[in-house]
Design a protein around this motif. Sequence first.
Motif, short mmCIF file in Angstrom:
data_model
loop_
_atom_site.label_atom_id
_atom_site.label_comp_id
_atom_site.label_asym_id
_atom_site.label_seq_id
_atom_site.Cartn_x
_atom_site.Cartn_y
_atom_site.Cartn_z
N TYR A 175 0.80 -1.20 0.12
CA TYR A 175 -0.06 0.18 -0.06
C TYR A 175 0.98 1.22 -0.21
O TYR A 175 1.96 1.54 0.79
CB TYR A 175 -0.99 -0.07 1.21
N ASN A 176 0.47 2.30 -0.83
CA ASN A 176 1.07 3.28 -0.83
C ASN A 176 0.64 4.43 0.09
O ASN A 176 -0.56 4.87 -0.20
CB ASN A 176 1.16 3.90 -2.25
N PRO A 177 1.43 4.98 0.85
CA PRO A 177 0.98 5.93 1.73
C PRO A 177 0.96 7.43 1.08
O PRO A 177 1.60 7.62 -0.09
CB PRO A 177 2.15 6.20 2.88
N ALA A 178 0.20 8.12 1.66
CA ALA A 178 0.12 9.77 0.82
C ALA A 178 1.42 10.32 0.96
O ALA A 178 2.04 10.30 2.16
CB ALA A 178 -0.95 10.44 1.51
N LEU A 179 1.59 11.09 -0.07
CA LEU A 179 2.87 11.86 -0.11
C LEU A 179 2.26 13.48 0.23
O LEU A 179 1.91 14.08 -0.55
CB LEU A 179 3.41 11.82 -1.17
N CYS A 180 2.50 13.89 1.58
CA CYS A 180 2.03 15.05 2.04
C CYS A 180 2.91 16.04 1.98
O CYS A 180 2.47 17.35 2.42
CB CYS A 180 1.02 14.71 3.40
N SER A 181 4.21 15.94 1.99
CA SER A 181 5.10 16.98 2.42
C SER A 181 6.31 16.95 1.26
O SER A 181 6.73 15.85 0.87
CB SER A 181 5.54 17.06 3.81
N PRO A 182 7.21 17.92 1.34
CA PRO A 182 8.33 17.75 0.54
C PRO A 182 9.17 16.87 1.17
O PRO A 182 9.86 15.97 0.44
CB PRO A 182 9.04 19.46 0.90
N GLU A 183 9.25 16.61 2.46
CA GLU A 183 9.94 15.48 3.44
C GLU A 183 9.54 14.08 2.47
O GLU A 183 10.61 13.18 2.47
CB GLU A 183 9.97 15.72 4.57
N ASP A 184 8.36 14.07 2.43
CA ASP A 184 7.85 12.72 1.87
C ASP A 184 8.61 12.54 0.55
O ASP A 184 8.91 11.62 0.06
CB ASP A 184 6.39 12.63 1.65
N VAL A 185 8.43 13.43 -0.36
CA VAL A 185 9.13 13.34 -1.62
C VAL A 185 10.70 13.15 -1.65
O VAL A 185 11.26 12.25 -2.41
CB VAL A 185 8.54 14.80 -2.50
N VAL A 186 11.24 13.80 -0.72
CA VAL A 186 12.72 13.80 -0.64
C VAL A 186 13.08 12.38 -0.09
O VAL A 186 14.11 11.77 -0.70
CB VAL A 186 13.28 14.90 0.18
N GLU A 187 12.28 11.93 0.77
CA GLU A 187 12.51 10.33 1.28
C GLU A 187 12.24 9.39 0.30
O GLU A 187 13.03 8.58 -0.06
CB GLU A 187 11.44 10.20 2.45
N LEU A 188 11.45 9.73 -1.00
CA LEU A 188 11.19 8.89 -1.95
C LEU A 188 12.24 8.97 -2.85
O LEU A 188 12.63 7.76 -3.30
CB LEU A 188 9.81 9.21 -2.52
N LEU A 189 12.62 10.13 -3.24
CA LEU A 189 13.54 10.03 -4.35
C LEU A 189 15.00 10.95 -4.29
O LEU A 189 15.94 10.91 -5.01
CB LEU A 189 12.87 11.01 -5.71
N GLY A 190 15.01 11.44 -2.87
CA GLY A 190 16.30 12.37 -2.65
C GLY A 190 17.54 11.72 -2.79
O GLY A 190 18.40 12.34 -3.29
N GLU A 191 17.84 10.55 -2.07
CA GLU A 191 18.93 9.89 -2.22
C GLU A 191 19.50 9.67 -3.76
O GLU A 191 20.62 9.80 -4.12
CB GLU A 191 19.07 8.54 -1.52
N GLU A 192 18.72 9.13 -4.61
CA GLU A 192 18.99 8.88 -5.84
C GLU A 192 19.30 10.18 -6.45
O GLU A 192 20.12 10.51 -7.26
CB GLU A 192 17.92 8.16 -6.56
N ALA A 193 18.47 11.28 -6.16
CA ALA A 193 18.68 12.53 -7.12
C ALA A 193 19.94 13.10 -6.72
O ALA A 193 20.40 13.81 -7.41
CB ALA A 193 17.44 13.29 -6.40
N ARG A 194 20.50 12.72 -5.32
CA ARG A 194 21.90 13.46 -4.96
C ARG A 194 23.04 12.88 -5.69
O ARG A 194 23.96 13.65 -5.84
CB ARG A 194 21.82 13.39 -3.38
N SER A 195 22.51 11.62 -6.45
CA SER A 195 23.76 11.02 -6.92
C SER A 195 23.62 11.31 -8.58
O SER A 195 24.90 11.03 -9.27
CB SER A 195 23.69 9.64 -7.05
N LEU A 224 0.02 11.55 -8.54
CA LEU A 224 -0.85 11.16 -7.41
C LEU A 224 -2.12 10.84 -7.61
O LEU A 224 -2.81 11.61 -8.53
CB LEU A 224 -0.38 12.41 -6.05
N ASP A 225 -2.75 10.15 -6.98
CA ASP A 225 -4.28 9.81 -7.02
C ASP A 225 -5.16 10.83 -6.11
O ASP A 225 -4.43 11.77 -5.70
CB ASP A 225 -4.74 8.52 -6.70
N THR A 226 -6.35 10.71 -6.04
CA THR A 226 -7.06 11.75 -5.19
C THR A 226 -6.91 11.48 -3.79
O THR A 226 -7.28 12.55 -2.98
CB THR A 226 -8.71 11.52 -5.45
N LYS A 227 -6.06 10.64 -3.28
CA LYS A 227 -5.85 10.48 -1.85
C LYS A 227 -4.37 10.75 -1.64
O LYS A 227 -3.80 10.52 -0.84
CB LYS A 227 -6.42 9.10 -1.24
N LYS A 228 -3.89 11.51 -2.77
CA LYS A 228 -2.15 11.82 -2.62
C LYS A 228 -1.27 10.47 -2.57
O LYS A 228 -0.11 10.49 -1.99
CB LYS A 228 -2.02 12.89 -1.53
#
Length: 148
Positions: free
Chosen positions: A23-43, A54-58
């Motif tokens: 189950y995918n939790p909602a992505l509600c903050s910039p920190e959620d997005v950074v947690e999802l992709l940040g490590e990869e993006a820094r490389s 995102l769907d209607t429940k984010k």
Amino acid sequence: MVNKKLEAMHVRIELIRETGGKYNPALCSPEDVVELLGEEARSWDREHFVTVALDTKKRLLGIETVSVGTLKQALIHPREVMKSLILANADSFLCLHNHPSGDPAPSGEDIAMTRRLVEAGELLGIKLLDHVIVGADGHYSLQENGLM
């Protein structure tokens, strides 16, 4: 009169849904997005511009790398950004890109493009929730800083 045969390109668009995972939790903050992709993006050694549909429940529908650019910029056009979001039937989306320099502060071009994407999203009914820039020194949310 010469009879010319007309040729047309046939285009087929197909959305493939692959199920699996948990189950995918909602992505509600910039920190959620950074947690999802940040490590990869820094490389990444060049700028990458990524959308998170995102769907209607984010909850996460999909992630697409829209553009891979150079050390200092990635070319972005709203048409290319919106294409996969429409196909995914997204209700909203987040954008993330990296600054290989390490400084996550937005450029004037970053701010202008974000505003264009907000307008395009409003026209299509797909809301841009945030644009997050990732650098070695942290991240920057255009939404939290009132630049959208």
